[in-house]
Scaffold this active site. Structure first.
Site, PDB file in Angstrom:
ATOM      1  N   LYS A 175       1.041   7.658   1.335  1.00  0.00           N
ATOM      2  CA  LYS A 175       2.080   7.162   0.434  1.00  0.00           C
ATOM      3  C   LYS A 175       3.448   7.376   1.082  1.00  0.00           C
ATOM      4  CE  LYS A 175      -1.027   6.594  -2.903  1.00  0.00           C
ATOM      5  NZ  LYS A 175      -1.385   5.308  -3.507  1.00  0.00           N
ATOM      6  N   HIS A 294     -12.464  -1.029  -0.644  1.00  0.00           N
ATOM      7  CA  HIS A 294     -11.576  -0.883  -1.793  1.00  0.00           C
ATOM      8  C   HIS A 294     -11.879  -1.995  -2.792  1.00  0.00           C
ATOM      9  CE1 HIS A 294      -8.016  -0.435  -4.300  1.00  0.00           C
ATOM     10  NE2 HIS A 294      -7.823   0.742  -3.727  1.00  0.00           N
TER      11      HIS A 294
END
Length: 475
Positions: A175, A294
């Site tokens: 992140k 994902h």
């Protein structure tokens, strides 16, 4: 055409709109071991009988159309049609039913999830006679599942490649997900891996943007992996997202990852598509790469109770199409997922044989025969206080992935990784000693804080963080 010819041709043919029940509702039908079975949650329009609605689903997802056609006489509908063989009301819901449909195996191309879904969850979902329609579960017979390669490697082969046993694997999504340069991104990867994580990860929407082109990211991440491996003596990996705008570009990225010597790549299988995913899975098996999956876009398809498709169906489809990991919710984090429902599809991902169990949303017994299993990934709003619950819920064969729960540590990325590794090791040891993590989990974490200042700092910063919202998709 002369009147005489018209009369002759009309014998045995009656035009008009079909009553689907007459052909496609067959409650006397005995299902075959080779049939693909589907459980649909059907909400008919007012005035449409349940039998007609169920038969319409069977017809429109197999051989049927809205009217009788001449070419029906040129094939055997009894051989190829789908059959609604049972209907049951949904408890607590008015005018809602579970319709069970059996499909002959010959309706589907071998080894193609794309073709399977084009039929079963195709045009029928826009049918006007239905107010809503949801595919709750599929039974894939061995005769069909054996036409798929499945996961590139599977759980046991992955553990052997990593030389890591007896505990869940630890991961972290880097992140902020967008905006970092490739070099700074690689630095974060290195710090997390050096601190004790097994994997770091590209977020699902990290592809090849102006601020960080894919080739630069791949090179800096490979450097970070090699450096962390040299310092820790452990095998490390980073999920390099190969998802791209074309299949050719996706494969080019996977080839470059292999040339760099990294152990794993990643794909967004729903936005990328099943055809692309299956192609990538085949390449990964042939070239020794693990494949992380994902599920971006899944909630568009599976979150509504009455319409769409349950994630357990998407999970089965992924196991056939191919993937070694897939995100599966957390039960305790920020993303949707009821415990029993989640554990139901986790078993469908990992186990060889799964018994029918309606209490966990499993409508059919599923036999995967020898197809390798998929590691479920718990990711989304989790931190060190969740570690006991995650260890107890998901067990050893899982990946526990902390993004903000690693990079949000007040002392930095590496201490955040240390905190998670210490918490995991403490929970695994406590479980192996016979302690009940569901009851004693917080105490186990507090005891471990005495020996790890990094864990103590993490526990302090996240002690009040909770995501307490009602689950939408309940059994």
């Amino acid at each position: 055409m002369s009147p005489k010819t018209e009369t002759k041709a009309s014998v045995g043919f009656k035009a008009g709109v079909k009553d689907y029940r007459l052909t496609y509702y067959t409650p006397e039908y005995q299902t075959k071991d080779t049939d693909i079975l589907a459980a649909f949650r059907v909400t008919p329009q007012p005035g449409v009988p349940a039998e007609e609605a169920g038969a319409a689903v069977a017809a429109e997802s197999s051989t049927g159309t809205w009217t009788t056609v001449w070419t029906d006489g040129l094939t055997s509908l009894d051989r190829y049609k789908g059959r609604c063989y049972d209907i049951e009301p949904v408890p607590g819901e008015e005018n809602q039913f579970i319709a069970y449909v059996a499909y002959p195996l010959d309706l589907f191309e071998e080894g193609s999830v794309t073709n399977l879904f084009t039929s079963i969850v195709g045009n029928v979902f826009g049918f006007k006679a239905l107010r809503a329609l949801r595919l709750e579960d599929l039974r894939i017979p061995p005769a069909y599942s054996k036409t798929f390669q499945g996961p590139p490697h599977g759980i046991q082969v992955e553990r052997d490649k990593l030389n890591k046993y007896g505990r869940p694997l630890l991961g972290c999504t880097i992140k902020p997900k967008l905006g970092l340069s490739a070099k700074n991104y690689g630095r974060a990867v290195y710090e997390c891996l050096r601190g004790g994580l097994d994997f770091t990860k590209d977020d699902e929407n990290v592809n090849s943007q102006p601020f960080m082109r894919w080739r630069d990211r791949f090179v800096f991440c490979a450097e970070a992996i090699n450096k962390a491996q040299a310092e820790t003596g452990e095998i490390k990996g980073h999920y390099l997202n190969a998802t791209a705008g074309t299949c050719e570009e996706m494969m080019k990225r996977a080839v470059f990852a292999r040339e760099l010597g990294v152990p794993i790549v990643m794909h967004d299988y729903l936005t990328g598509g099943f055809t692309a995913n299956t192609s990538l899975a085949h390449y990964c098996r042939d070239n020794g790469l693990l494949l992380h999956i994902h599920r971006a876009m899944h909630a568009v398809i599976d979150r509504q109770r009455n319409h769409g498709m349950h994630f357990r169906v998407l999970a089965k489809a992924l196991r056939m199409s191919g993937g070694d990991h897939i995100h599966a919710g957390t039960v305790v984090g920020k993303l949707e997922g009821e415990r029993d429902v989640t554990l139901g599809f986790v078993d469908l991902l990992r186990d060889d044989f799964i018994e029918k169990d309606r209490s966990r949303g499993i409508y059919f017994t599923q036999d995967w025969v020898s197809m390798p299993g998929v590691l479920p990934v718990a990711s989304g709003g989790i931190h060190v206080w969740h570690m006991p619950a995650l260890t107890e819920i998901f067990g050893d064969d899982s990946v526990l992935q902390f993004g903000g729960g690693t990079l949000g540590h007040p002392w930095g990325n590496a201490p955040g990784a240390v905190a998670n590794r210490v918490a995991l090791e403490a929970c695994v040891q406590a479980r192996n000693e016979g302690r009940d993590l569901a009851r004693e989990g917080n105490e186990v974490i507090r005891e471990a804080c005495k020996w790890s200042p990094e864990l103590a700092a993490a526990c302090e910063i996240w002690k009040e963080i909770k995501f307490e919202f009602d689950v939408i998709d309940r059994l």
